[in-house]
Design a protein around this motif. Sequence first.
Motif, short mmCIF file in Angstrom:
data_model
loop_
_atom_site.label_atom_id
_atom_site.label_comp_id
_atom_site.label_asym_id
_atom_site.label_seq_id
_atom_site.Cartn_x
_atom_site.Cartn_y
_atom_site.Cartn_z
N VAL A 1 0.87 -1.17 0.04
CA VAL A 1 -0.03 -0.02 0.07
C VAL A 1 0.95 1.31 -0.17
N VAL A 2 0.79 2.02 -0.97
CA VAL A 2 1.77 3.15 -1.27
C VAL A 2 0.92 4.37 -1.43
N ASN A 3 1.34 5.39 -0.59
CA ASN A 3 0.80 6.76 -0.42
C ASN A 3 1.90 7.97 -0.85
N ALA A 4 1.38 9.03 -1.24
CA ALA A 4 2.35 10.12 -1.46
C ALA A 4 2.56 10.75 0.06
N GLY A 5 3.73 11.53 0.31
CA GLY A 5 4.00 12.13 1.46
C GLY A 5 5.40 12.32 1.80
N PRO B 1 11.36 6.51 1.99
CA PRO B 1 10.59 6.66 0.69
C PRO B 1 9.90 5.57 0.26
N ALA B 2 8.94 5.52 -0.42
CA ALA B 2 8.36 4.27 -1.16
C ALA B 2 9.34 3.64 -2.26
N THR B 3 9.38 2.51 -2.32
CA THR B 3 10.43 1.77 -3.50
C THR B 3 10.01 2.36 -4.70
N GLY B 4 11.25 2.83 -5.31
CA GLY B 4 11.37 3.38 -6.64
C GLY B 4 11.02 4.71 -6.60
N GLN B 5 10.68 5.78 -5.46
CA GLN B 5 10.09 6.93 -5.36
C GLN B 5 11.23 7.80 -4.41
N GLY C 1 7.49 9.65 0.07
CA GLY C 1 6.05 8.70 0.09
C GLY C 1 6.17 7.64 1.36
N PHE C 2 5.38 6.89 1.47
CA PHE C 2 4.99 5.83 2.50
C PHE C 2 4.72 4.66 1.99
N GLU C 3 5.32 3.52 2.58
CA GLU C 3 4.96 2.29 1.68
C GLU C 3 4.73 1.35 3.03
N VAL C 4 3.72 0.50 2.66
CA VAL C 4 3.72 -0.82 3.79
C VAL C 4 3.56 -1.96 3.01
#
Length: 460
Positions: free
Chosen positions: A389-393, A441-445, A448-451
């Motif tokens: 689950v990935v979102n910006a931030g 940060p989220a993978t490849g970004q 953002g935030f990633e679970v």
Amino acid sequence: MYRNRSRFGVSVKNMTTKHRSLQKTLVVGLTAGLALLWCMATLGTVSIAQHRLNQLLDSALAETAQRLLPLAVVEIINRDTPSVAQHIVSFNQHEERLIYLVRNKAGEVLLQSHTAAPNMFNNTLISGFSSSSTHRFYGAFALQGTVHIEVAEPLSQRLEAIRSIALMLLWPLLIFIFLAFICSWLFIRFSLRHLRHYHNEIEQRNSHDLTPVNLQGLPAEVVIIGESVNRLLLRLQQALEAERSFTANSAHELRTPIATVLAQTQRLQQSLITEKSKAQAQKIAMSLRHLAHISEQLMQLAKAEGGSLLAATPHDLMALLRFIVTSMQHPSSPIKINLQLPANAVFMSTIDQDAFAILIRNLIDNAHKHSDSLAPISVYLSAEGVLRVVNAGPIVAAATLQQLHKRFVRSNWQVQGAGLGLAIVGAIVQGINASMVLNSPATGQTDGFEVIIKFAPTLL
Ligand SMILES: Nc1ncnc2c1ncn2[C@@H]1O[C@H](COP(=O)(O)OP(=O)(O)O)[C@@H](O)[C@H]1O
Ligand SMILES: [Mg+2]
């Protein structure tokens, strides 16, 4: 790029200092003890053998002297000039192990074996046994003490014999040490198998499974520890159950009064006339909704930590995820949820459907709340059962990320919350033997935030 990562699953790694292995200590101790005993036995055998050998060779030396003396006397008497020293010429070239010297009362040499040198012998005429640093002697007198014979044997021969006995006994020690090491290693490893099994059993215990550990086969010394551990597990289970039922009961008891007060506040809001009073009633209603949300989350947490999170029959997680995401996607919401599932894929799992719904709702709720833009939320589930689950931030600091799964820990104070969402997700993840990783940060970004949650496949 530097990546913040927080990982926690079911296993807790042992980070304490390295302890000495019991198996290694026993094997080394036993082998060293056996080798020491062998060395002591060898030493005893060698010293007894040396003593016996000396006795035997001494008696042979004395016997030789006694036999040679009459022959030497006859030889000297029959000579024309008895006082002239004479070398006994050997018949064949041979190595002389015993040498002798015949002297008269004054110490003049009358007869000597062919390799004998007078300086090898005692200067004084001695009767019986004596030793120098190189030879063992036996001396005897004849003809009323006028003729003296001394037979000598090199000590190196005796030393050589003892050395070969010692070597013969010590050589097998090398093979013995090797065999003792291997045998004791295998035997102790075999004897400790119940201990390893016990360790695996304890490793499997967690807040969802605190049942007593089976102590069958454990050595008597360890059974006492095992019984104490089982009593501790029981006390822990009672304490956890008390805590969970208190949380669930109090949250449940609060639900109705909160709902009642909220309804009354809304009614009151409608009857108010001034804008100021309406705004105040609005604030009270908001606080009550927040309170209701916290009590709802407390009940979810109690369920996640306590109840069984696995269903008896497996079901398809893909279909369930599609249903939950659709129900959460309000057409009016400015942030869209992008659900990506592999085409025609099915992922069968025994995770309880309610528990899975709670998990997804909390993750998407968080993504909505903590996203700092209107960028869509991405939800992926791979055919291997990996949910993302990935979102910006903004990037969350690594140290903070490590703590976010704990109860009441928050890092974003701009929005309302209680810090229970990720704790609920973490408890469910632990209860179903899955693992969870938080990335920022989220993978490849770059932000953002990633679970990421890895569900264990169900063995069908
Ligand atoms: N999807 C997300 N994006 C950014 N930050 C998040 C996200 N999910 C959780 N967090 C961070 O983790 C903290 C803990 O989350 P949570 O336990 O759900 O508590 P709450 O949402 O009530 O603050 C949040 O305060 C937030 O800082
Ligand atoms: Mg939350």
